[in-house]
Scaffold this motif. Structure first.
Motif, PDB file in Angstrom:
ATOM      1  N   ARG A 222     -19.230   9.269  11.428  1.00  0.00           N
ATOM      2  CA  ARG A 222     -19.995  10.404  11.927  1.00  0.00           C
ATOM      3  C   ARG A 222     -19.838  11.617  11.007  1.00  0.00           C
ATOM      4  O   ARG A 222     -18.731  11.987  10.635  1.00  0.00           O
ATOM      5  CB  ARG A 222     -19.528  10.758  13.342  1.00  0.00           C
ATOM      6  CG  ARG A 222     -20.354  11.842  14.052  1.00  0.00           C
ATOM      7  CD  ARG A 222     -19.832  12.029  15.458  1.00  0.00           C
ATOM      8  NE  ARG A 222     -20.539  13.065  16.203  1.00  0.00           N
ATOM      9  CZ  ARG A 222     -21.647  12.881  16.924  1.00  0.00           C
ATOM     10  NH1 ARG A 222     -22.185  11.672  16.972  1.00  0.00           N
ATOM     11  NH2 ARG A 222     -22.208  13.884  17.588  1.00  0.00           N
ATOM     12  N   GLY A 223     -20.958  12.214  10.646  1.00  0.00           N
ATOM     13  CA  GLY A 223     -20.948  13.404   9.801  1.00  0.00           C
ATOM     14  C   GLY A 223     -21.055  13.128   8.318  1.00  0.00           C
ATOM     15  O   GLY A 223     -21.302  14.056   7.540  1.00  0.00           O
ATOM     16  N   ASP A 224     -20.881  11.868   7.896  1.00  0.00           N
ATOM     17  CA  ASP A 224     -21.038  11.537   6.480  1.00  0.00           C
ATOM     18  C   ASP A 224     -22.516  11.609   6.084  1.00  0.00           C
ATOM     19  O   ASP A 224     -23.410  11.404   6.918  1.00  0.00           O
ATOM     20  CB  ASP A 224     -20.497  10.139   6.187  1.00  0.00           C
ATOM     21  CG  ASP A 224     -18.990  10.057   6.300  1.00  0.00           C
ATOM     22  OD1 ASP A 224     -18.338  11.124   6.304  1.00  0.00           O
ATOM     23  OD2 ASP A 224     -18.467   8.926   6.385  1.00  0.00           O
ATOM     24  N   LEU A 225     -22.765  11.884   4.815  1.00  0.00           N
ATOM     25  CA  LEU A 225     -24.128  11.998   4.305  1.00  0.00           C
ATOM     26  C   LEU A 225     -24.475  10.819   3.416  1.00  0.00           C
ATOM     27  O   LEU A 225     -23.649  10.352   2.630  1.00  0.00           O
ATOM     28  CB  LEU A 225     -24.286  13.301   3.514  1.00  0.00           C
ATOM     29  CG  LEU A 225     -24.039  14.599   4.288  1.00  0.00           C
ATOM     30  CD1 LEU A 225     -24.286  15.812   3.388  1.00  0.00           C
ATOM     31  CD2 LEU A 225     -24.908  14.675   5.537  1.00  0.00           C
ATOM     32  N   MET A 234     -27.817  12.050   7.775  1.00  0.00           N
ATOM     33  CA  MET A 234     -26.458  12.204   8.282  1.00  0.00           C
ATOM     34  C   MET A 234     -26.130  11.068   9.243  1.00  0.00           C
ATOM     35  O   MET A 234     -26.938  10.714  10.104  1.00  0.00           O
ATOM     36  CB  MET A 234     -26.295  13.548   9.005  1.00  0.00           C
ATOM     37  CG  MET A 234     -24.865  13.817   9.466  1.00  0.00           C
ATOM     38  SD  MET A 234     -24.710  15.358  10.416  1.00  0.00           S
ATOM     39  CE  MET A 234     -25.237  16.554   9.205  1.00  0.00           C
ATOM     40  N   MET A 235     -24.938  10.513   9.087  1.00  0.00           N
ATOM     41  CA  MET A 235     -24.493   9.438   9.959  1.00  0.00           C
ATOM     42  C   MET A 235     -24.109   9.990  11.339  1.00  0.00           C
ATOM     43  O   MET A 235     -23.435  11.021  11.445  1.00  0.00           O
ATOM     44  CB  MET A 235     -23.298   8.705   9.365  1.00  0.00           C
ATOM     45  CG  MET A 235     -23.538   8.084   7.994  1.00  0.00           C
ATOM     46  SD  MET A 235     -24.886   6.874   7.939  1.00  0.00           S
ATOM     47  CE  MET A 235     -24.328   5.640   9.144  1.00  0.00           C
ATOM     48  N   LEU A 236     -24.542   9.281  12.390  1.00  0.00           N
ATOM     49  CA  LEU A 236     -24.096   9.593  13.749  1.00  0.00           C
ATOM     50  C   LEU A 236     -22.924   8.708  14.147  1.00  0.00           C
ATOM     51  O   LEU A 236     -22.137   9.053  15.028  1.00  0.00           O
ATOM     52  CB  LEU A 236     -25.248   9.397  14.735  1.00  0.00           C
ATOM     53  CG  LEU A 236     -26.426  10.349  14.562  1.00  0.00           C
ATOM     54  CD1 LEU A 236     -27.541  10.001  15.539  1.00  0.00           C
ATOM     55  CD2 LEU A 236     -25.978  11.797  14.751  1.00  0.00           C
ATOM     56  N   ARG A 276     -18.685  12.640   2.016  1.00  0.00           N
ATOM     57  CA  ARG A 276     -18.039  13.246   3.192  1.00  0.00           C
ATOM     58  C   ARG A 276     -17.600  14.648   2.834  1.00  0.00           C
ATOM     59  O   ARG A 276     -16.850  14.847   1.880  1.00  0.00           O
ATOM     60  CB  ARG A 276     -16.848  12.397   3.643  1.00  0.00           C
ATOM     61  CG  ARG A 276     -16.093  12.963   4.844  1.00  0.00           C
ATOM     62  CD  ARG A 276     -15.071  11.963   5.326  1.00  0.00           C
ATOM     63  NE  ARG A 276     -15.731  10.723   5.779  1.00  0.00           N
ATOM     64  CZ  ARG A 276     -15.131   9.545   5.852  1.00  0.00           C
ATOM     65  NH1 ARG A 276     -13.850   9.417   5.481  1.00  0.00           N
ATOM     66  NH2 ARG A 276     -15.797   8.477   6.274  1.00  0.00           N
ATOM     67  N   TYR A 277     -18.063  15.617   3.594  1.00  0.00           N
ATOM     68  CA  TYR A 277     -17.693  17.020   3.354  1.00  0.00           C
ATOM     69  C   TYR A 277     -16.579  17.444   4.286  1.00  0.00           C
ATOM     70  O   TYR A 277     -16.409  16.859   5.360  1.00  0.00           O
ATOM     71  CB  TYR A 277     -18.910  17.918   3.561  1.00  0.00           C
ATOM     72  CG  TYR A 277     -19.809  18.008   2.341  1.00  0.00           C
ATOM     73  CD1 TYR A 277     -19.640  19.018   1.406  1.00  0.00           C
ATOM     74  CD2 TYR A 277     -20.816  17.073   2.138  1.00  0.00           C
ATOM     75  CE1 TYR A 277     -20.453  19.104   0.290  1.00  0.00           C
ATOM     76  CE2 TYR A 277     -21.642  17.151   1.025  1.00  0.00           C
ATOM     77  CZ  TYR A 277     -21.457  18.167   0.104  1.00  0.00           C
ATOM     78  OH  TYR A 277     -22.274  18.246  -0.995  1.00  0.00           O
TER      79      TYR A 277
END
Length: 277
Positions: A222-225, A234-236, A276-277
């Motif tokens: 989750r949150g990775d691009l 964006m990944m859920l 990943r930020y």
């Protein structure tokens, strides 16, 4: 030394003063600080209402001006560094300091502290406001109007889940160069979602793809691009994405595998990088 013209305040005839020893130009000018005075204003490639919109300013965001022509200001957005033209009528001098921001996806300002008074806007998530008075559940932003204070947050207060922020834009129309709640593009969505969580992303997909840490596809969370050439999602979770896209012409949810197959069939190809930020 080469410079990215998207984020370098320079052209053949003019450049910002601080670039005098770095970029060749006929003349150099000091930056003059302005802010966006409308709910949103287009940042255009040329000084023409019909020109391509490459970015947007949201209310209260800064714009450094070095030139004016034909009713347009040429300068640089302080939020993401993008260079372009903005209508002069959409700007005002930066003579106040914001102390709150809009934390709701969108909200109206009212002429009086009453929901029955004239509504102005709507304004979008991340808009910067100088709140100078309160009455009941309302807070008055200088030069704008009265907002319901539950829709505001202090500057420096951030959310923690970029994916949850992105989901709030679900169904918003796709708009090239957009960042407002009424319409945005793929990198505008990721910029807004991470910005609400205190992470400043650059504007375009290729710029965003250079930041953060590389993640193996098997470790996506989750949150990775996920980046393709010219697109970001964006990944859920490990299998599903949310993205503003021109296929649905909206912000939509779909399996990564479905988007991937569509892009391969269209000749775009496989994803180029996972971050990943």
């Amino acid at each position: 030394m080469s410079f990215d013209p998207r984020v370098t305040l320079a052209r053949g005839d003019l450049a910002a003063r601080e670039l005098e020893a770095l970029v060749a130009a006929d003349r150099y000018a000091d930056r003059r600080r302005y802010v966006c005075a409308k709910p949103a204003a287009g940042l255009l490639r040329e000084p023409d209402a019909g020109a391509e919109q490459v970015d947007q300013l949201l209310c209260g965001e800064g714009f450094d001006v070095v030139d004016e022509q034909g009713g347009y200001a040429w300068g640089q957005a302080r939020r993401d560094g993008y260079v372009g033209f903005v209508e002069l009528s959409a700007l005002k001098p930066a003579d106040r300091t914001p102390n709150m921001k809009l934390s709701a996806l969108r909200s109206y300002a009212f002429e009086a502290p009453s929901i029955k008074s004239r509504a102005l806007g709507p304004y979008s998530l991340g808009s910067l406001l100088d709140i100078e008075e309160r009455e009941g559940r309302f807070a008055r932003a200088a030069g704008i109007g009265w907002f319901v204070e539950d829709h505001l947050a202090d500057i420096g207060v951030f959310e923690t889940d970029p994916a949850a922020v992105a989901l709030r834009y679900l169904g918003a129309p796709y708009l090239w160069g957009g960042r407002e709640s009424l319409g945005l593009d793929c990198s505008g969505l990721t910029l807004q979602a991470f910005g609400a969580c205190g992470v400043a992303l650059p504007r375009d997909t290729d710029q965003q793809a250079l930041g953060g840490a590389v993640v193996a596809e098997a470790e996506l969370a989750r949150g990775d691009l996920v980046f393709w050439k010219g697109h970001v999602a964006m990944m859920l979770d490990g299998e599903t994405i949310v993205h503003a896209n021109a296929h649905h012409m909206a912000t939509a949810i779909e399996p990564l595998s479905v988007t991937r197959a569509r892009y391969v069939a269209a000749g775009v190809g496989e994803p180029t990088v996972f971050r990943r930020y």
